[in-house]
Design an enzyme around this catalytic site. Sequence first.
Site, mmCIF file in Angstrom:
data_model
loop_
_atom_site.group_PDB
_atom_site.id
_atom_site.type_symbol
_atom_site.label_atom_id
_atom_site.label_comp_id
_atom_site.label_asym_id
_atom_site.label_seq_id
_atom_site.Cartn_x
_atom_site.Cartn_y
_atom_site.Cartn_z
ATOM 1 N N ARG A 42 0.804 -1.222 0.000
ATOM 2 C CA ARG A 42 0.000 0.000 0.000
ATOM 3 C C ARG A 42 0.839 1.275 0.000
ATOM 4 N NH1 ARG A 42 -5.112 1.770 3.916
ATOM 5 N NH2 ARG A 42 -5.360 3.852 2.976
ATOM 6 N N PRO A 237 6.483 -6.704 -1.134
ATOM 7 C CA PRO A 237 5.764 -5.651 -0.403
ATOM 8 C C PRO A 237 6.560 -4.964 0.698
ATOM 9 C CG PRO A 237 4.985 -7.817 0.266
ATOM 10 C CD PRO A 237 5.895 -8.036 -0.905
ATOM 11 N N PHE A 238 7.710 -5.529 1.097
ATOM 12 C CA PHE A 238 8.502 -4.906 2.164
ATOM 13 C C PHE A 238 9.917 -4.616 1.669
ATOM 14 C CE2 PHE A 238 5.128 -7.338 4.215
ATOM 15 C CZ PHE A 238 4.533 -6.336 4.963
ATOM 16 N N SER A 239 9.980 -3.999 0.500
ATOM 17 C CA SER A 239 11.261 -3.660 -0.106
ATOM 18 C C SER A 239 11.826 -2.385 0.515
ATOM 19 C CB SER A 239 11.095 -3.479 -1.617
ATOM 20 O OG SER A 239 10.672 -4.681 -2.223
ATOM 21 N N GLU A 255 8.494 -10.336 3.657
ATOM 22 C CA GLU A 255 8.033 -10.717 5.001
ATOM 23 C C GLU A 255 7.947 -9.539 5.955
ATOM 24 O OE1 GLU A 255 9.110 -13.901 8.603
ATOM 25 O OE2 GLU A 255 10.240 -13.937 6.725
ATOM 26 N N LYS A 271 7.447 -19.345 6.778
ATOM 27 C CA LYS A 271 8.192 -20.600 6.902
ATOM 28 C C LYS A 271 7.556 -21.591 5.951
ATOM 29 C CE LYS A 271 11.679 -20.116 9.043
ATOM 30 N NZ LYS A 271 12.852 -20.347 8.223
#
Length: 453
Positions: A42, A237-239, A255, A271
């Site tokens: 987002r 999404p968590f770059s 993650e 995992k």
Amino acid sequence: MQPQLTALSYRPDAVLDYFTPLAGQPWAMLLHSGNSSHPDSRYDIMVAAPAVTLVTRDGVTEICRGDDREYRHDDPFALVQQALAAASMTDLPNASLPFLGGALGYFGYDLARGIETLPALAQQDVPLPEMAVGIYRWAVIADHHRHTVTLVSYDDPAPLLSRLTAVPPPTSAPFHLLGPWRANMSRAEYGEKFRQVQQHLLAGDCYQVCLAQRFSAPCDGDEWPAFRHLLAHNRAPFSAFIRLGDQAVMSLSPERFLRLRTGEIQTRPIKGTLPRLADADADRQQATRLAASAKDQAENLMIVDLLRNDIGRVAQPGSVRVPSLFAIETFTAVHHMVSTITATLAADRTPCDLLRACFPGGSITGAPKVRAMEIIERLEPQRRSAWCGSIGYVSCGGTMDTNIAIRTLLVADQHIHCPVGGGLIADSDEEAEYQETLAKAASLLPLLEQLHA
């Protein structure tokens, strides 16, 4: 003091374009949502020119405020919380933005040495600090759900707007590798370390250990275009992109580690991994195979239990919940098994208390955590540095979001390093685990081989 909010024109790549003129400046940092359909894709957040910097090396934190420097031996997490409190920035009520000024940067894996007593055996060959966090008084934030771009600033926004719309400086030499990727262990050495982990598991020392190998290559040129190339192909999404002088951290992480919003905690450990397949039907069967894997479910559940315990240290009693177990999420190169844990932060605890209580994330250590980290220290040849730490922000109003810094490349001393690993349990298969590390590397290393001077 409350921030001023200035609306800017929206386009999907707005923050990437605004960041480009600043990408070479020390302490320019970007958190990027990957432009994907993932539910967590987002917000993009960029910052530069922090008012305060906190850099930890060998347990000593250097705090810089302009020309003033002080050195502290206190807990780095507590120092970040103190610097945030001293910044005199005030949250806006009812603001929909996740970050309204505050702390942003990375907490490296090796900060764990100040939390737990660990042996010092692995070589420290990457000169990145253990922690690099800035206190920022402005940010540009894109909200891809609302299609807005906002400049948040506690000072006059006009000079910032001029900088953001400046013509980018002439590009330096394009990023390129100067030699082939080389692993820090051979296939045979990986097998020997795998068997040592199995001995620990069978002896009851622990029930999961995350073992990693690392690929490295000499390199030269500007990392920022290389990051944009990686981002376009990975859409994680968590770059994140972090510039520290002539060093850089490039994260393409799928993650989330910890999110804190209005006192509510969420963590989403990964995992279980299988590579994507080219044939659509075979790829769907691959995802179904992962969902049904008892081995991966067991591995995932071990980390869920570990994180429930970690979060429980700082959560309101009885508030820890597991609303989702073993969900399958599909990314560009791999399928992942993901679970979700939630809780409510205790009223007398801070965001940095939560981060410290859970650090480093259990999904990249194994369980029990301390014993797993001891085994990792004995088996992995080099320290992990920023890899498998956490990158993210703590906003002045107490909102926090952080990643697990996997799929993360470290650049220093004209070398680039890409560690990859996986969780080993008693019924793990050596060749399958080795291939899993290669599947993770395959989403990054070949893309950088495509870049030329």
